[in-house]
Design a protein around this motif. Sequence first.
Motif, PDB file in Angstrom:
ATOM      1  N   ASP A 193       0.801  -1.227   0.000  1.00 20.07           N
ATOM      2  CA  ASP A 193       0.000   0.000   0.000  1.00 20.07           C
ATOM      3  C   ASP A 193       0.830   1.272   0.000  1.00 20.07           C
ATOM      4  O   ASP A 193       0.288   2.359   0.148  1.00 20.07           O
ATOM      5  CB  ASP A 193      -0.957  -0.002   1.195  1.00 20.07           C
ATOM      6  CG  ASP A 193      -0.232  -0.100   2.529  1.00 20.07           C
ATOM      7  OD1 ASP A 193       1.026  -0.107   2.524  1.00 20.07           O
ATOM      8  OD2 ASP A 193      -0.907  -0.163   3.568  1.00 20.07           O
ATOM      9  N   THR A 194       2.175   1.152  -0.141  1.00 22.89           N
ATOM     10  CA  THR A 194       3.019   2.354  -0.250  1.00 22.89           C
ATOM     11  C   THR A 194       3.900   2.240  -1.494  1.00 22.89           C
ATOM     12  O   THR A 194       4.193   1.138  -1.975  1.00 22.89           O
ATOM     13  CB  THR A 194       3.940   2.532   0.978  1.00 22.89           C
ATOM     14  OG1 THR A 194       4.873   1.447   1.026  1.00 22.89           O
ATOM     15  CG2 THR A 194       3.130   2.593   2.272  1.00 22.89           C
ATOM     16  N   HIS A 195       4.308   3.398  -1.983  1.00 21.61           N
ATOM     17  CA  HIS A 195       5.195   3.410  -3.152  1.00 21.61           C
ATOM     18  C   HIS A 195       6.518   2.710  -2.828  1.00 21.61           C
ATOM     19  O   HIS A 195       7.009   1.896  -3.625  1.00 21.61           O
ATOM     20  CB  HIS A 195       5.456   4.862  -3.569  1.00 21.61           C
ATOM     21  CG  HIS A 195       6.434   4.993  -4.691  1.00 21.61           C
ATOM     22  ND1 HIS A 195       6.131   4.640  -5.985  1.00 21.61           N
ATOM     23  CD2 HIS A 195       7.730   5.422  -4.711  1.00 21.61           C
ATOM     24  CE1 HIS A 195       7.180   4.844  -6.753  1.00 21.61           C
ATOM     25  NE2 HIS A 195       8.159   5.329  -6.009  1.00 21.61           N
TER      26      HIS A 195
ATOM     27  N   ILE B 282       6.078  -1.024  -2.776  1.00 23.17           N
ATOM     28  CA  ILE B 282       5.999  -1.608  -4.123  1.00 23.17           C
ATOM     29  C   ILE B 282       7.396  -1.786  -4.701  1.00 23.17           C
ATOM     30  O   ILE B 282       7.727  -2.833  -5.275  1.00 23.17           O
ATOM     31  CB  ILE B 282       5.132  -0.717  -5.041  1.00 23.17           C
ATOM     32  CG1 ILE B 282       3.666  -0.780  -4.595  1.00 23.17           C
ATOM     33  CG2 ILE B 282       5.261  -1.143  -6.501  1.00 23.17           C
ATOM     34  CD1 ILE B 282       2.771   0.226  -5.294  1.00 23.17           C
TER      35      ILE B 282
ATOM     36  N   LYS C 191       7.448  11.676  -4.129  1.00 27.25           N
ATOM     37  CA  LYS C 191       6.107  11.147  -4.374  1.00 27.25           C
ATOM     38  C   LYS C 191       5.413  10.906  -3.036  1.00 27.25           C
ATOM     39  O   LYS C 191       6.058  10.466  -2.071  1.00 27.25           O
ATOM     40  CB  LYS C 191       6.170   9.821  -5.137  1.00 27.25           C
ATOM     41  CG  LYS C 191       6.793   9.924  -6.514  1.00 27.25           C
ATOM     42  CD  LYS C 191       6.891   8.556  -7.181  1.00 27.25           C
ATOM     43  CE  LYS C 191       7.567   8.663  -8.551  1.00 27.25           C
ATOM     44  NZ  LYS C 191       7.777   7.343  -9.172  1.00 27.25           N
TER      45      LYS C 191
ATOM     46  N   VAL D  20      -0.263   4.858  -1.413  1.00 29.39           N
ATOM     47  CA  VAL D  20      -0.927   4.707  -2.708  1.00 29.39           C
ATOM     48  C   VAL D  20      -2.363   5.217  -2.635  1.00 29.39           C
ATOM     49  O   VAL D  20      -2.866   5.841  -3.584  1.00 29.39           O
ATOM     50  CB  VAL D  20      -0.882   3.235  -3.159  1.00 29.39           C
ATOM     51  CG1 VAL D  20      -1.681   3.039  -4.439  1.00 29.39           C
ATOM     52  CG2 VAL D  20       0.575   2.784  -3.348  1.00 29.39           C
TER      53      VAL D  20
ATOM     54  N   GLN E 163      -2.317   8.807  -3.132  1.00 27.17           N
ATOM     55  CA  GLN E 163      -2.057   9.125  -4.543  1.00 27.17           C
ATOM     56  C   GLN E 163      -3.368   9.108  -5.336  1.00 27.17           C
ATOM     57  O   GLN E 163      -3.652  10.021  -6.122  1.00 27.17           O
ATOM     58  CB  GLN E 163      -1.068   8.122  -5.153  1.00 27.17           C
ATOM     59  CG  GLN E 163       0.348   8.208  -4.614  1.00 27.17           C
ATOM     60  CD  GLN E 163       1.273   7.187  -5.278  1.00 27.17           C
ATOM     61  OE1 GLN E 163       0.880   6.501  -6.215  1.00 27.17           O
ATOM     62  NE2 GLN E 163       2.499   7.099  -4.772  1.00 27.17           N
ATOM     63  N   ARG E 164      -4.175   8.058  -5.108  1.00 24.49           N
ATOM     64  CA  ARG E 164      -5.462   7.950  -5.826  1.00 24.49           C
ATOM     65  C   ARG E 164      -6.380   9.109  -5.461  1.00 24.49           C
ATOM     66  O   ARG E 164      -7.087   9.650  -6.314  1.00 24.49           O
ATOM     67  CB  ARG E 164      -6.130   6.621  -5.486  1.00 24.49           C
ATOM     68  CG  ARG E 164      -5.387   5.382  -5.980  1.00 24.49           C
ATOM     69  CD  ARG E 164      -6.293   4.168  -5.959  1.00 24.49           C
ATOM     70  NE  ARG E 164      -5.538   2.952  -6.224  1.00 24.49           N
ATOM     71  CZ  ARG E 164      -5.163   2.077  -5.306  1.00 24.49           C
ATOM     72  NH1 ARG E 164      -5.492   2.269  -4.030  1.00 24.49           N
ATOM     73  NH2 ARG E 164      -4.485   0.992  -5.633  1.00 24.49           N
TER      74      ARG E 164
END
Length: 781
Positions: A240-242, A245, A293, A297, A300-301
Amino acid sequence: MTDAQTAVERIAQLRSEIDEHNYRYYVLDEPSVPDAEYDRLFRELKALEAEHPELVTPESPTQRVGGEALTAFGQVRHEVPMLSLGNAFEEQDLTDFDRRVRDGLGLDGGVVEYSCEPKLDGLAVSLLYENGQLVRGATRGDGTTGENITANVRTVRNIPLRLHGHGWPALLEVRGEIYMPKAGFEALNAKALEQGGKTFANPRNAAAGSLRQLDPRITASRPLELCAYGIGKTDGVLPDTHIGILEAFKGWGLPISRELKPARGVEECRAYYQDIGERRDSLPYEIDGVVFKVNLVARQRELGFRAREPRWAIAHKFPAREEVTELLDVEFQVGRTGAITPVARLKPVQVAGVTVSNATLHNMDEVARLGVMIGDSIIVRRAGDVIPQILGVIAERRPADARPVQVPEHCPVCGSAVERTQLIKRGKGREAISQGAVYRCIGRLACQAQLKQAVIHFASRRAMDIDGLGDRIVEQLIDRGLVRSPADLYCLTFEQIIELDGFAEVSTRNLLAAIANSCKPTLARFIYALGIPDVGEETAKLLARALGSLARIERALPEVLTWLPDVGLEVAHEIHHFFEDEHNRTVIELLLRRGVTLQDEGELHPEFAAVASLPELLDKLNIPHIASTGAERLAARFGSLGAIICADWLDLRQVERLSERAARSLRDFFDQPENAARALAIEAQLSDFGMHWQSARRAVAGLPLAGQTWVLTGTLESMSRDQGKERLERLGAKVASSVSAKTSCVVAGPGAGSKLAKAGELGVKVIDEAAFLLLLQQLEG
């Protein structure tokens, strides 16, 4: 079990081992086997696949070499657009971005966590994996449509053809940057120059040009690497995090940035930007900024996108390092060895926050390669503390009155003739002479520019280390006729120095004391201080350590010097010619007569006792048609150089498998008295030095830190870093300027910064100055 079954199993095993080694090398930065072992496995796999072509699969490591050339690239439509990022150029831009993010998330006074990583200067690509197999590679293009470069991306060594580990989605589109490391870029351009080809302006252009080759074999020959930074289309569940990922990517064999870090709030982002900016020039790749960033996530959405860029990411760019300006003139400077170097005088321009008005042009070959003329609009680049350089010419802007750059016929300082150097390549029985790239003033120390540079080098910190003898003082001493060679420094009087501009009684006595204190240099420092062409600090240390005395170094024949590691024949000739020169011998004699006393002189190092062999001597004589195997057979048959020189035609016919042509060549060579005399002189010197094959061998005492790499960082209170380096080198260690996984130990004093942090990240041993001093005491005692 059949041979085919055995081949299937062995091929599968080899592919698995090679994939694992690639993963550990490219992703974890923890090589598990030496290069030679990796190459052996790769050759075995290639041989097995050649025997069983029906077993070759697209994901085999051997298939990275590239296939047939394409006629054109097909198009790929990105289902998830590859958007560009908004840019921040000032601190306020970053502050405004953070404010917009917090406003968009409804965080009144809250702190947002960001991911931080360098913005690589390469080409953005999309990699599509289906069931773990790489099935497509594409360029970013216009963000919606790119070019299909699958055949080319498959040749990039650190892109996995099949994902590593487990847990990856059945469909996974990876976004990343393909770039060319600095070292690879320099090697590529050097090779292009050697072959008379066109060079690339910068690593980004080189990477982009390499990926867009229609012939994948060309791409395969280029030193490209991938760094994954994001995700496109996927049908699986991901962290659930950049950062999460990207860490998952790493587990699946995809390389990610080693500089990836989280930051809480805009202040930590600024600190990251500053840290990376300070370390920018030491990174092995080019970057042009930092990407921030929003890490979560879900956030982000929530923030979504503008028309062409995400609201949750921004690129904080560094000041531009390349700008366009006008070449006003080209002047020529004279260096320590007489080299005439063209220097561009530019219309002042701001580059990377610094006003640039001069740039190096290196030599006239570089001027010709660039096609530059006075009056041209040129592209200039500045990187860190490196002298700005001209990258190219904007030909369409060339004015009608542009003038060619011409080398002066006479030295601009002393008026002596300027000559172009010659390159001599020595081979078997012949010398090939070609024009060199360098022009030199033949005035030597009669040329004040050369004399000034020679004295400045002699007095420099890594040479004789005469504290306080700076450039301006040297200029005054030479301009007033007080110093005509480095030896004259040791005749200066109180009355002469106090008359110089800026000197009083205390400063005069200090300079005289510094000159007196320099009178006991190590042999290595003295050799380096002499300024022998092509002899740097490391070569000077090698000469001193190996040969042990100035007398042996002065007398050493070029062929004898080539028995020392990393001393080629051309450098050996430079050393020999320097000590043959009557003027140089006079200066050295005066230095020793005026009180310079060399320390640590002694015997030949045991490592080089009896190091030579008769076959090697024959090989170094460059006798036409006598290769190393022929030299070994001659040595075995005759046993001595004298016997070989005296051997007649019938004697030579008795040598096993020595061709008639080789035997005649050998006889013709030694029938020339100068050749026989030269060979005997080399042998006599080898014997005199103790390097002869019949000399007594001596045991080499193992140095306690041999094979280790150390790094010094911060301030040492009990000694300078140079002194610390010298002591470590005497114990056998190599002292590096940067920390890597191969570093053995880091000595950290007060003020240690990024190197200490890097050591912590890599788990490298760190000791303080007290522990360092204790270790030196134990090992030196």
